[in-house]
Design a protein around this motif. Structure first.
Motif, PDB file in Angstrom:
ATOM      1  N   GLN A 194       0.821  -1.210   0.000  1.00  0.00           N
ATOM      2  CA  GLN A 194       0.000   0.000   0.000  1.00  0.00           C
ATOM      3  C   GLN A 194       0.857   1.263   0.000  1.00  0.00           C
ATOM      4  OE1 GLN A 194      -3.501   0.118  -0.119  1.00  0.00           O
ATOM      5  NE2 GLN A 194      -2.956   2.232  -0.610  1.00  0.00           N
ATOM      6  N   LEU A 239       2.399   1.820  -3.270  1.00  0.00           N
ATOM      7  CA  LEU A 239       1.359   2.286  -4.188  1.00  0.00           C
ATOM      8  C   LEU A 239       1.073   3.775  -3.980  1.00  0.00           C
ATOM      9  CD1 LEU A 239      -0.707   1.119  -6.275  1.00  0.00           C
ATOM     10  CD2 LEU A 239      -2.300   0.896  -4.377  1.00  0.00           C
ATOM     11  N   ASP A 240       0.916   4.150  -2.724  1.00  0.00           N
ATOM     12  CA  ASP A 240       0.634   5.560  -2.408  1.00  0.00           C
ATOM     13  C   ASP A 240       1.769   6.471  -2.858  1.00  0.00           C
ATOM     14  OD1 ASP A 240      -1.723   4.810  -1.344  1.00  0.00           O
ATOM     15  OD2 ASP A 240      -1.112   4.944   0.753  1.00  0.00           O
ATOM     16  N   PRO A 278      -1.109   0.261  -9.977  1.00  0.00           N
ATOM     17  CA  PRO A 278      -2.178  -0.537  -9.361  1.00  0.00           C
ATOM     18  C   PRO A 278      -2.153  -2.005  -9.783  1.00  0.00           C
ATOM     19  CG  PRO A 278      -3.038   1.568 -10.073  1.00  0.00           C
ATOM     20  CD  PRO A 278      -1.629   1.509 -10.532  1.00  0.00           C
ATOM     21  N   ALA A 292       0.590  -3.786  -8.006  1.00  0.00           N
ATOM     22  CA  ALA A 292       0.222  -3.985  -6.597  1.00  0.00           C
ATOM     23  C   ALA A 292      -0.737  -5.153  -6.451  1.00  0.00           C
ATOM     24  CB  ALA A 292      -0.422  -2.717  -6.049  1.00  0.00           C
ATOM     25  N   ARG A 319      -0.043  -8.615  -4.416  1.00  0.00           N
ATOM     26  CA  ARG A 319      -0.924  -9.102  -3.361  1.00  0.00           C
ATOM     27  C   ARG A 319      -1.565 -10.444  -3.710  1.00  0.00           C
ATOM     28  NH1 ARG A 319      -4.122  -3.728  -1.955  1.00  0.00           N
ATOM     29  NH2 ARG A 319      -2.499  -2.736  -0.736  1.00  0.00           N
TER      30      ARG A 319
END
Lengths: 424, 501
Positions: A404, A407-408, A414, A417, A421
């Motif tokens: 996360q 990503l931020d 996305p 990511a 995951r």
């Protein structure tokens, strides 16, 4: 944003109306009760009702008339005031930069206001020239007089308090003093911190801090520093307001803060020390790093967290305090661990990465987030460590948090990511 | 017959005492509101805001916008929020299962992309379908969730919020540029502050450009003008007065700033009420006063939010019906606090006042419409006296409106034209020629629907005018509109499973 004139008068009119109406309605209600018990004739009751209507009509005319007059007059007044302010500003600029002679006569309100605005914006040599102009026209004493703190005796004192007891006048004078930043106002302002009006105390604190920031060094300055520190430690002013005043102190801040940080235990101590450390951190006062680090092992978690936060902001961890920060990473209080995760970046490189890696699996969401953010800031290797954590950290929540944060920070797309995951 | 006569006499006396007390309280609140303006306008000078920004001593704010079928206005509202004058903030829009193109409009305007987002789900909500982020504005997040009502949408947004302060804003509202700065300053200054409410003013009639209110004009329709008066009375006098007593019970859902931690501590917004804004404030009071913890819930007159008010009677009646049902729901839920000294001014003053002068007021008023003619018919009352009393009541109503309008005159962004002010004078008289009575009856009727319509909001019409023209892509479009722009009859929107207003 509100107009700052005529409101006091309007408040007085409304108060008068309220008082009259209370009287009239009270009489009407009472008379109605008397009429019901036949102690009053119907004609009398009607007369009282008519009187009530007359009073209300008068109130309506008074309030309506004032509102309409205010509307019309304020439009005119503001147009004129804008023009006068512009003219005065141009005149002051000519005095300051064009060597024009300053006006001899007493200054009108717009003249004072434009001069104080320049005082607020100009620093250095020009700032000093504006200050001397402020002194030349006696603006400081006049403003202090309006705050009702000038020393007077007997009848003069009573007259002064009658003249300037209006809260609005006092607050306006305090705002002007905040802009004027005069050394001579420091001592009177210190006394105002005991005023019974909270808004006056708060405005005085701001004006005081701003004035102290520009005060020249000397015995008076030393006395003012001590006085300010004492007030901060003993008054019941809101902690946020105190911290803001500490930030406004500028060059005077280190001396005041070192006194506050050295204060002994007391009821207000924890909160005050925490605020003082926050101020030291925000002002990035390197010279206070040792004073702050002393509080890393304080029994109060709020103080420990503030010390960690302040050191993180200052960017220095004094030698000998590494073990305290490392211990804070395992503190029993969540918000202390959060701050420790941020400050951990100040630990030696060989220590910080494994510590933050472990903290990434903390039970608290906020601690995991702070640890991941700190890992990201570990230079070039930070994102790599986080990516590895996203894939291989034994804790599922740690893996998610690592992804996360990447990503931020825009370090992952996305889709990547989602792949990492395992959700794609 | 003697019993009926006796009842009518007692009732008349009761109404007189009720009338006198209520009007005096209003006048007192008018005075207190004015005093708070006098002090507030001076204790929050520009120099204080400048210090706040220069020292970076502000708290970041998450602006939460619940949206349900707001296709017409959402883009303009979000654009307006993104242009606010505040150093650190994010906008979180919670699309509550809209059945129109709200989400598509947002996606087109702000280049939204779906992101796999993890967040701490502190408050339970209905499922979030996806989280979207803007490629153009890093501080814009959109949550697309299943329909669960405004409160549920707010809770989802609270979960997603990153900052210590949250600001709730209606999707059809605009904030003044400095509104956040002024409201958040109160949190910085005093750590006891848990909630701050600001003034809400009707946007109808105003000129808006780029999400900013450029020129304030009185709306053309009388129904909107009457609401201008109502908002002035409610915010400039009522709420200011209660705030001074420490017994503020309502912070408008259109604009309020809260400490996020405090909202989470009390469990977020309650989803089974139609006035979740008042319910949340009441829960704060119960939690903090009950535990003896120091706290402050403040109303300040300056942070100003502009909102669209209903421009047709049907929508207005539905709104007032909902408000009154919500008031009863909340008062009933917290009935144990009434006259309970443990809850201080809230229990001893605020709640009794709201019961007696807000919740029960329509009963007194509507019964009056029956009882007074009956009294005349039976000869218990004198026609002349009754006429004079009615005149007095109307004059008092006008006087109270004028007091509130007088406070509005002190605002820099007031209605600038003298004829607007004269029209407001006329409106304060004309509102007694039907408008006031219709709404009193609606509120009266709503009391019989409390159980049957629990949690139901009723359909609301939106003109969406502040934003629709602003979302046009033409580069030279001045984007200037004057409300109300769309006077066509509105089509009934879809059924609201759980409502938003």
């Amino acid at each position: 944003m509100w107009r700052k004139y005529g409101d006091d008068v309007y408040a007085s009119i409304v108060l008068a109306v309220f008082s009259f109406e209370a009287l009239v309605l009270g009489v009407l209600t009472w008379s109605f009760a008397l009429r019901a018990s036949r102690a009053l004739g119907g004609g009398n009751l009607t007369a009282i009702l008519v009187a009530s209507i007359a009073v209300t009509a008068l109130s309506l005319v008074l309030v309506g008339g004032y509102v309409l007059a205010y509307h019309v007059l304020s439009n005119r007044r503001e147009r004129g005031r804008r023009e006068r302010l512009e003219a005065w500003t141009a005149r002051w600029v000519a005095v300051l930069f064009g060597n024009e002679a300053p006006p001899i006569a007493t200054l009108p309100a717009e003249g004072v206001e434009s001069l104080l605005d320049l005082r607020e914006h100009l620093v250095g040599t020009e700032g000093e020239r504006v200050e001397s102009l402020v002194g030349r026209y006696g603006i400081g004493p006049a403003l202090l007089d309006r705050t009702s703190v000038t020393e007077r005796r007997g009848l003069a004192r009573i007259l002064n308090s009658l003249r300037h007891r209006r809260l609005s006048t006092r607050l306006e004078a305090l705002e002007a003093l905040a802009k004027a930043r005069l050394a001579q106002s420091v001592e009177p302002l210190l006394r105002l911190l005991d005023d019974r009006e909270e808004s006056v105390r708060l405005m005085a604190l701001r004006s005081l801090a701003r004035s102290l920031a520009r005060m020249p060094e000397g015995p008076a300055y030393d006395r003012a520093i001590l006085g300010f520190a004492e007030v901060v430690m003993t008054s019941d002013l809101p902690a946020g307001a105190v911290e803001e005043s500490l930030l406004l102190l500028e060059d005077a801040a280190p001396r005041v803060l070192s006194i506050v940080l050295a204060t002994g235990p007391g009821d207000r101590r924890a909160r005050l020390v925490a605020r003082a450390m926050d101020a030291a951190g925000r002002l990035k006062l390197l010279e206070l790093a040792d004073d702050v680090a002393m509080h890393l092992t304080d029994p109060e978690p709020e103080v420990r967290a503030a010390a960690l936060r302040a050191l993180g902001r200052v960017g220095i961890l004094p030698a000998g305090h590494e073990s305290s920060v490392a211990a804070a990473l395992r503190d029993g209080v969540e918000f202390v661990r959060v701050q420790a995760a941020h400050t951990a970046l100040l630990l030696p490189g060989r220590v910080v990465e494994p510590e933050l890696w472990a903290l990434l699996g903390d039970e608290s969401w906020w601690v995991r987030r702070a640890a991941a953010n700190s890992l990201l800031l570990l230079g070039a290797r930070g994102p790599r460590v986080l990516e590895r954590a996203g894939r291989t950290h034994p804790d599922r929540y740690a893996r998610h948090m690592a992804v996360q944060v990447l990503l931020d920070a825009g370090r992952l797309e996305p889709a990547q990511a989602a792949l990492l995951r395992g959700t794609a | 017959m003697r019993i009926l006569f006796g009842f009518l006499l007692v009732y008349q006396h009761f109404v007189l005492v009720y009338f006198a007390t209520l009007n005096l309280l209003y006048a007192l609140f008018g005075y207190l509101g004015l005093r708070s303006v006098v002090v507030y306008s001076r204790e929050m000078p520009q120099v204080a805001l400048k210090d706040l920004l220069e020292r970076e001593f502000y708290k970041p704010v998450s602006i939460l916008v619940p949206a349900y079928n707001e296709e017409a206005g959402i883009v303009g509202s979000v654009r307006s929020l993104l242009s606010l004058h505040y150093p650190e903030f994010e906008v979180v829009v919670a699309n509550d299962g809209s059945t129109d193109r709200t989400i598509e409009a947002l996606a087109d305007a702000f280049a939204l992309v779906e992101v796999p987002q993890i967040y701490r789900r502190t408050v339970d909500t209905l499922p979030v379908r996806r989280v979207l982020r803007s490629l153009r504005h890093p501080n814009l997040t959109v949550i697309d969730k299943e329909n669960g009502g405004r409160a549920d949408a707010m809770n989802a947004a609270v979960n997603m919020a990153r900052y210590p302060l949250i600001c709730q804003v209606d999707a059809d509202s605009l904030l003044d540029a400095e509104a956040l700065l002024r409201a958040s300053r109160l949190f910085v200054q005093d750590e006891r502050v848990v909630a701050v409410g600001g003034t809400v003013r009707p946007l109808n009639g105003a000129t808006v450009r780029g999400g900013e209110v450029l020129d304030v004009r009185l709306p053309k329709r009388w129904i909107e003008r009457f609401q201008v008066l109502e908002y002035a009375r409610a915010f400039f006098t009522g709420r200011s007065g209660w705030s001074r007593f420490g017994a503020l019970l309502i912070i408008s859902g259109a604009f309020g700033v809260f400490r996020r931690e405090s909202v989470l501590e009390v469990g977020g917004y309650e989803t089974d009420t139609v006035t979740e804004d008042m319910e949340l404030v009441m829960r704060f009071h119960r939690r903090y006063r009950g535990a003896g913890r120091p706290y402050r819930i403040i109303f300040t007159p300056d942070p100003i939010c502009w909102t669209e008010v209903p421009s047709d009677l049907a929508t207005l009646r539905r709104q007032r019906n909902r408000w009154h049902r919500g008031l009863w729901e909340t008062l009933w839920r917290y009935r144990s606090m009434v006259f309970n000294p443990r809850y201080g001014a809230v229990g001893l003053l605020g709640l009794p006042y709201f019961w007696l002068f807000e919740a029960v007021a329509p009963v007194i008023e509507v019964t009056g419409y029956v009882v007074f003619p009956l009294s005349l018919l039976l000869g218990v009352a004198n026609l002349g006296f009754m006429g004079l009393f009615l005149l007095l009541a109307v004059m008092y109503g006008i006087l109270l409106s004028e007091m509130a309008v007088g406070i509005e005159t002190m605002l820099l962004s007031r209605y600038p034209r003298l004829r607007d002010r004269l029209a407001l004078f006329a409106a304060s008289l004309l509102e007694f020629a039907g408008y006031h009575q219709i709404l009193a009856v609606e509120r009266f009727v709503s009391m019989f629907q409390i159980r049957r319509r629990r949690g139901i909001w009723g359909r609301m019409h939106r003109t969406g005018t502040p934003s629709a023209p602003l979302s046009r892509p033409e580069p030279f479009d001045p984007g200037m509109i004057t409300r109300p722009i769309d006077l066509r009859p509105h089509h009934a929107s879809e059924r609201h499973p759980r409502g938003h207003d």
